[in-house]
Design a protein around this motif. Structure first.
Motif, short mmCIF file in Angstrom:
data_model
loop_
_atom_site.label_atom_id
_atom_site.label_comp_id
_atom_site.label_asym_id
_atom_site.label_seq_id
_atom_site.Cartn_x
_atom_site.Cartn_y
_atom_site.Cartn_z
N SER A 1 1.56 1.42 -3.93
CA SER A 1 2.04 0.49 -4.96
C SER A 1 3.50 0.73 -5.31
O SER A 1 4.19 -0.18 -5.80
N ARG A 2 4.00 1.95 -5.05
CA ARG A 2 5.40 2.27 -5.38
C ARG A 2 6.35 2.06 -4.19
O ARG A 2 7.56 2.26 -4.33
N SER A 3 5.81 1.70 -3.04
CA SER A 3 6.66 1.52 -1.86
C SER A 3 7.44 0.22 -1.95
O SER A 3 7.10 -0.69 -2.73
N ASP A 4 8.50 0.12 -1.17
CA ASP A 4 9.34 -1.07 -1.18
C ASP A 4 8.66 -2.20 -0.42
O ASP A 4 8.13 -2.02 0.68
N GLY A 5 8.68 -3.38 -1.00
CA GLY A 5 8.13 -4.56 -0.33
C GLY A 5 9.15 -5.16 0.62
O GLY A 5 10.31 -4.76 0.66
N GLN A 6 8.73 -6.12 1.40
CA GLN A 6 9.59 -6.76 2.38
C GLN A 6 9.34 -8.25 2.36
O GLN A 6 8.19 -8.70 2.33
N LYS A 7 10.38 -9.04 2.39
CA LYS A 7 10.22 -10.49 2.40
C LYS A 7 9.97 -10.95 3.83
O LYS A 7 10.70 -10.59 4.75
N ALA B 1 -1.72 -3.41 -0.21
CA ALA B 1 -2.09 -2.12 0.38
C ALA B 1 -2.80 -1.24 -0.64
O ALA B 1 -3.79 -0.58 -0.32
N ALA B 2 -2.30 -1.24 -1.87
CA ALA B 2 -2.92 -0.44 -2.92
C ALA B 2 -4.32 -0.95 -3.23
O ALA B 2 -5.26 -0.16 -3.40
N ALA B 3 -4.47 -2.26 -3.30
CA ALA B 3 -5.78 -2.85 -3.61
C ALA B 3 -6.80 -2.57 -2.52
O ALA B 3 -7.98 -2.32 -2.81
N LEU B 4 -6.37 -2.57 -1.27
CA LEU B 4 -7.29 -2.28 -0.17
C LEU B 4 -7.82 -0.85 -0.28
O LEU B 4 -9.01 -0.60 -0.03
N SER B 5 -6.96 0.08 -0.63
CA SER B 5 -7.40 1.47 -0.79
C SER B 5 -8.38 1.61 -1.94
O SER B 5 -9.40 2.30 -1.83
N THR C 1 2.98 12.57 2.70
CA THR C 1 3.47 11.29 2.19
C THR C 1 2.35 10.29 1.94
O THR C 1 2.55 9.30 1.24
N LEU C 2 1.18 10.51 2.55
CA LEU C 2 0.02 9.62 2.50
C LEU C 2 0.29 8.28 3.17
O LEU C 2 -0.45 7.31 2.97
#
Length: 295
Positions: free
Chosen positions: A48-54, A192-196, A241-242
């Motif tokens: 959830s804290r990682s950078d998103g990408q357009k 990604a966070a929701a899937l986990s 880093t997970l």
């Protein structure tokens, strides 16, 4: 049709045996389900804290992996093949589309297409569980309970369309497998966070304290046993880093495919990114204007 069928067979590399059953799949926490839930919650927090990408619909998502296939006659013992690097470019159009993308493996390029037999009108594939575009992934619920319900519905619909017999279905395992198919994809951090978090709610999920991906990288894994087929699949993340590294599958009992502990597949994600054209790579300068990449 499962998306995995579009990208040819899965694969593995390295040793042809999993760790001794006395250690493989053992939770790092004595209360196994709780250990998996804690690990998946940590993975979700990092994601959830990682950078998103357009990513736009006219671009392509690029994924480079290392895979090794298992070979053998149908119903007989499997023999491991050699490791092979694979590059896949997938179209991000909402669809339905027939030209799904491009695959590069063993020195040759080949189109990834879907449709129907010759003589009939081709039917494209829409964005969805079997062709997860970035936009489709971003549209999924971020509440884990709602996401689990959505994935269950999608998996059931897919099985119904393929007339999968009731005895071949295991809802919990099938949803776990569906999430595993999505993990190598480039996706929004919230998805990604929701899937986990959704995976943490699937019964039978455990921790594999030391798992090795196809590139030989050690990590910590989230695993589940498929009691129908006698297989265990582990999603591997970097212990520090997970970050998602890859996955492996091996036999948990003797079957016609091999002895207990035999590895059936390994993969490793080496690079992911967004590009504007087929054959373009994120780490390499884009093709010059007037010379677009084609198949």
């Amino acid at each position: 049709m499962h998306r995995r069928a579009l990208l040819t067979t899965l694969a593995m590399t390295g040793q042809d045996r999993a760790p001794a059953p006395s250690t493989a799949g053992r939770s790092a926490d004595p209360t196994t389900p709780r250990g998996a839930a804690v690990l998946l919650d940590r993975i979700a927090s990092v994601a959830s804290r990682s950078d998103g990408q357009k990513v736009t619909d006219d671009q392509f998502v690029y994924v480079r992996t290392l895979e090794t296939g298992s070979e053998g006659e149908l119903g007989g013992p499997l023999k491991l093949g050699k490791p092979s690097e694979r590059e896949v470019w997938t179209s991000q159009k909402a669809g339905p589309v027939i030209d799904v993308g491009l695959i590069h493996q063993d020195g040759s390029y080949g189109p990834i297409t879907v449709g129907v037999p010759d003589g009939e009108t081709p039917v494209g594939y829409p964005a969805g569980l079997n062709r997860p575009t970035y936009t489709w992934l971003a549209s999924l619920p971020t509440d884990p309970d709602a996401l689990l319900r959505r994935l269950t519905t999608e998996v059931t619909r897919d099985q119904d369309s393929r007339d999968t017999p009731a005895e071949d279905r295991d809802q919990a395992q099938d949803v776990f497998d569906a999430i595993g198919e999505l993990l190598p994809e480039l996706m929004p951090p919230k998805t990604a966070a929701a899937l986990s978090k959704a995976a943490a709610k699937i019964p039978g999920v455990t921790v594999d304290s030391d798992a090795v991906d196809a590139a030989g990288r050690h990590g910590i894994g989230v695993a589940r046993d498929d009691t129908r087929t006698g297989r265990r699949t582990t999603w591997i993340s970097d212990s520090t880093t997970l970050e998602y590294l890859g996955r492996r599958t091996y036999l948990t009992r003797d079957t016609t495919m091999g002895e207990k502990g035999t590895l059936l597949s390994k993969s490793a994600v080496l690079e992911r990114g967004v590009v504007d054209a087929l054959r373009e790579r994120p780490s390499i300068e884009k093709p010059s204007a007037g010379k677009p990449s084609t198949t």
